[in-house]
Design an enzyme around this catalytic site. Sequence first.
Site, PDB file in Angstrom:
ATOM      1  N   GLU A  76       0.534  -1.013   0.236  1.00 44.83           N
ATOM      2  CA  GLU A  76      -0.368   0.549   0.001  1.00 44.83           C
ATOM      3  C   GLU A  76       0.762   1.252   0.344  1.00 44.83           C
ATOM      4  OE1 GLU A  76      -3.406  -0.012   2.992  1.00 44.83           O
ATOM      5  OE2 GLU A  76      -3.874  -2.468   2.031  1.00 44.83           O
ATOM      6  N   ARG A 219      22.432 -15.336  20.867  1.00 46.10           N
ATOM      7  CA  ARG A 219      22.129 -17.158  20.098  1.00 46.10           C
ATOM      8  C   ARG A 219      23.183 -17.842  20.704  1.00 46.10           C
ATOM      9  NH1 ARG A 219      17.613 -18.300  17.944  1.00 46.10           N
ATOM     10  NH2 ARG A 219      17.411 -20.485  19.478  1.00 46.10           N
TER      11      ARG A 219
END
Length: 257
Positions: A76, A219
């Site tokens: 959009e 991580r």
Amino acid sequence: MNHLKFSSTDINSSQWAIITGNPFRLDDMAKSLIPQGREIFWDREYRCWTGFFEQTPLLLASHGIGGPSISILVEELAILGIRNIVRMGTSGSIQEHVNPGDLVITLASVRLDGASRHYAPIEYPAVADPEISLALTQSAKKEGFTAHFGITASSDTFYPGQERYDSHSGYVLKHLQGSLMEWRQLRVLNYEMESATLLTQAQVLGLRAACITGIVASRHTEEAINEDIYPTVEANCITTIRNFLKSSGLKNQSLKE
């Protein structure tokens, strides 16, 4: 339009958008980038501010979490005339040398999502605009921030897709077990959840797009997010983007003239 209930006139016919996942992050972004700006829309995850960065119209918008959500916003925004998009967010490090507090500017993304496949087949690469990405990297380093430029793994899910075991079940499907180590071995820098969709979609639609994220988890050592680091990495990302916009002159050009 179906989701963004405003027109190109409402955003001063801007061709530049800075987007982020968290709608509440727009308050700090607006103070730094468009201090005289105003909020024009907020529905669901989509919140938008408009204003001027120096003399150039600039749109700030939030997209929520994940590929389907960001794909709606980008589609959009393109209809409204936006041609240049920088996504700012947070992510988790995979590599030992990428630490909490560092920044990652994505060169390209591993397409672990599903939304990007609705725009191009999986063989199509999710690549960032090189000019914007390099300029963001240089802007970060000029500020003294530790910035890494490389490949991001972009997953549809926060838990199994990023091989996290701190979930309700603690179980990860067999084909995803060992995936973190595999991406680490392939020199992927970080995990996040939107860049694959954004970068694929932008290339297909003829837009320029880039992604900068701040590392809030390592991580390599643990699965937990460092909540205390959020204000620092968000501020550093905003500073980097501000300096990039100032030095770039906000060139209004797209890949397809």
